[in-house]
Design an enzyme around this catalytic site. Structure first.
Site, short mmCIF file in Angstrom:
data_model
loop_
_atom_site.label_atom_id
_atom_site.label_comp_id
_atom_site.label_asym_id
_atom_site.label_seq_id
_atom_site.Cartn_x
_atom_site.Cartn_y
_atom_site.Cartn_z
N SER A 90 0.79 -1.24 0.00
CA SER A 90 0.00 0.00 0.00
C SER A 90 0.82 1.28 0.00
O SER A 90 0.24 2.36 -0.16
CB SER A 90 -0.96 0.00 1.19
OG SER A 90 -2.02 -0.90 0.97
N LYS A 93 0.19 3.46 -2.88
CA LYS A 93 -0.84 4.50 -2.88
C LYS A 93 -0.25 5.90 -2.89
O LYS A 93 -0.88 6.84 -3.38
CB LYS A 93 -1.77 4.31 -1.68
CG LYS A 93 -2.61 3.03 -1.72
CD LYS A 93 -3.37 2.84 -0.42
CE LYS A 93 -4.39 1.70 -0.48
NZ LYS A 93 -3.78 0.38 -0.66
N GLN A 146 -11.29 -4.43 0.63
CA GLN A 146 -11.02 -5.18 -0.60
C GLN A 146 -12.30 -5.33 -1.42
O GLN A 146 -13.40 -5.27 -0.88
CB GLN A 146 -10.48 -6.59 -0.27
CG GLN A 146 -9.29 -6.63 0.67
CD GLN A 146 -7.99 -6.16 0.04
OE1 GLN A 146 -7.96 -5.76 -1.12
NE2 GLN A 146 -6.90 -6.21 0.80
N TYR A 176 -10.43 2.87 5.27
CA TYR A 176 -9.28 2.54 4.42
C TYR A 176 -9.70 1.51 3.38
O TYR A 176 -10.28 0.47 3.73
CB TYR A 176 -8.16 2.01 5.30
CG TYR A 176 -6.83 1.85 4.61
CD1 TYR A 176 -6.08 2.95 4.24
CD2 TYR A 176 -6.33 0.58 4.34
CE1 TYR A 176 -4.85 2.80 3.62
CE2 TYR A 176 -5.10 0.42 3.72
CZ TYR A 176 -4.37 1.53 3.36
OH TYR A 176 -3.15 1.37 2.74
N ASN A 178 -8.88 -0.27 -0.68
CA ASN A 178 -8.24 -0.42 -2.00
C ASN A 178 -9.18 -0.03 -3.13
O ASN A 178 -8.76 0.63 -4.09
CB ASN A 178 -7.74 -1.85 -2.17
CG ASN A 178 -6.49 -2.13 -1.37
OD1 ASN A 178 -5.74 -1.22 -1.02
ND2 ASN A 178 -6.25 -3.39 -1.04
N LYS A 341 3.76 5.96 5.85
CA LYS A 341 2.85 5.03 5.18
C LYS A 341 3.40 3.62 5.34
O LYS A 341 4.61 3.39 5.21
CB LYS A 341 2.71 5.35 3.68
CG LYS A 341 1.63 4.51 2.99
CD LYS A 341 0.25 4.91 3.42
CE LYS A 341 -0.82 3.98 2.87
NZ LYS A 341 -0.89 2.69 3.60
N SER A 344 1.87 -3.69 2.70
CA SER A 344 2.08 -5.13 2.80
C SER A 344 1.46 -5.84 1.60
O SER A 344 0.44 -5.40 1.06
CB SER A 344 1.42 -5.69 4.07
OG SER A 344 1.89 -5.08 5.24
#
Length: 396
Positions: A90, A93, A146, A176, A178, A341, A344
């Protein structure tokens, strides 16, 4: 300074012999203290989490130091170096945010535009009232961490977004996600009229001076691409997924990431538009507890104690929806902050943090995913020493 216990030192010495653990910077002069600090922070982390390899880069007032431990591959025994390629999950990002910020700086898009403006097929959906900024700050209304398993390609992705309904009003909660920042990057690329992967690899990475940072690792660099290791210690690399490039798809080295950290603290060597774009990612839009959400980056008033930093990087922050306070007007980029930040994948764990006012930063890349709290504690220990002491004489 409290030193590593004798048992831990002994174990770390054994790890060094078995896996080729080593640490270095450009020269040996002035290195012993800094090297000892990093060794004492990283050694226990490797031991306690059974990590095959970790690469650490530190920047102190423009000088870079590299410390490399263990192996990139258990099978080959290839040692980790600053040119070893790791998955950064991540932390990708932050690059996605930089691309979108660059598009905004060029006038190609506005962060206040509705998401559906750049993907007309979403017209009439919830995304008419969700802005690019909402997507880039995880405040679109509760998009999940996700995609559901049924989303496997662009067709099912579009169908998912068309049918999705927010749980919260946009701009009231941070969750948070994706699918949130993934769509942010996807739409930014559409606004620029080119595929996301091409924009990153052919324009953004070179413009930042990054020569070994990739979405798609080229065949000629596969020998430098570390194997990650699963919880069962099986070799593993990231598998393709919908919007994976935008959310967690960057692979890079400590030599490139520390350059990115330096550009984030001082972009004076970049093209003027890109410099403004990089700096703009540090703008604070929402406060969530003690953390301020920027674009990609997460920000804390400095000095910050370890407890606040751990809270901001906790599962409570990453797994749950949290009420936010909108910063109106947005908080301009600050010097007295710590910006960080985590990232993983199933086989890799990474952490980046820097303090512009002190001109110090750290990159930690590992080929095993391990607790975020352990990463934050190790980095905090190193940064605390860097903050209080001048840079050693030798660097590169």
């Amino acid at each position: 300074m409290k030193k590593m216990s004798l048992p831990k030192l002994a174990v770390f010495a054994i790890v060094s012999l078995l896996f080729g653990t080593y640490a270095h910077a450009a020269d040996s002069g002035g290195q012993s203290h800094l090297e000892r600090v990093v060794n004492e922070a990283i050694g226990p982390v490797m031991e306690e989490n059974d990590i095959p390899g970790i690469a650490v880069a530190v920047t102190i007032q423009g000088k870079r130091y590299f410390f490399n431990y263990g192996v990139a591959s258990k099978k080959s025994g290839q040692k980790v170096t600053e040119d070893t390629i790791f998955e950064i999950g991540s932390i990708s990002k932050t690059f996605t945010a930089t691309l979108a910020s660059y598009a905004a700086a060029r006038g190609t898009l506005s962060l206040s535009d509705s998401a559906s403006k750049y993907l007309p097929v979403l017209a009439g959906s919830s995304f008419d009232k969700i802005s690019l900024l909402d997507l880039g700050t995880y405040t679109a209304g509760g998009l999940p961490l996700q995609f559901p398993g049924s989303v496997t390609n662009q067709k099912t992705m579009i169908a998912y977004y068309k049918n999705w309904r927010p749980t919260y009003a946009a701009g009231t909660h941070r969750r948070y996600s994706n699918p949130s920042i993934g769509l942010f990057g996807y739409l930014a690329a559409r606004g620029m009229g080119e595929p996301f992967d091409d924009l990153m690899e052919q324009k953004l990475f070179p413009a930042l001076g990054l020569s070994r940072t990739y979405i798609r690792v080229p065949q000629g660099q596969m020998g430098n691409y570390a194997y990650g290791y699963s919880k069962g210690n099986k070799p593993i690399r990231v598998t393709p997924g919908v919007l994976d490039s935008q959310a967690y798809g960057v692979k890079t080295t400590t030599s490139d990431m520390i350059r990115f950290v330096e550009a984030s603290m001082d972009g004076s060597k970049l093209d003027g538009t890109l410099q403004r774009a990089v700096t703009a990612t540090h703008t604070g839009y929402y406060k969530v507890g003690n953390m301020i959400q920027g674009l990609g980056w997460e920000i804390y008033a400095y000095p910050v104690d370890l407890a606040r930093l751990l809270a901001g990087n906790s599962s409570e922050m990453s797994r749950k929806a949290n009420k936010v306070t909108r910063l109106a007007p947005p908080l301009p980029p600050q010097e007295a902050v710590l910006i960080n930040k985590t990232g993983s994948t199933n086989g890799f764990g990474a952490y980046v943090a820097f303090v512009p006012a002190k001109d110090i930063g750290i990159v930690m890349l590992a080929n095993k995913s391990y607790p975020i709290s352990a990463r934050v504690k190790a980095a905090y220990r190193i940064l605390t020493v860097l903050e209080s002491e001048p840079a050693p004489a030798s660097a590169r």
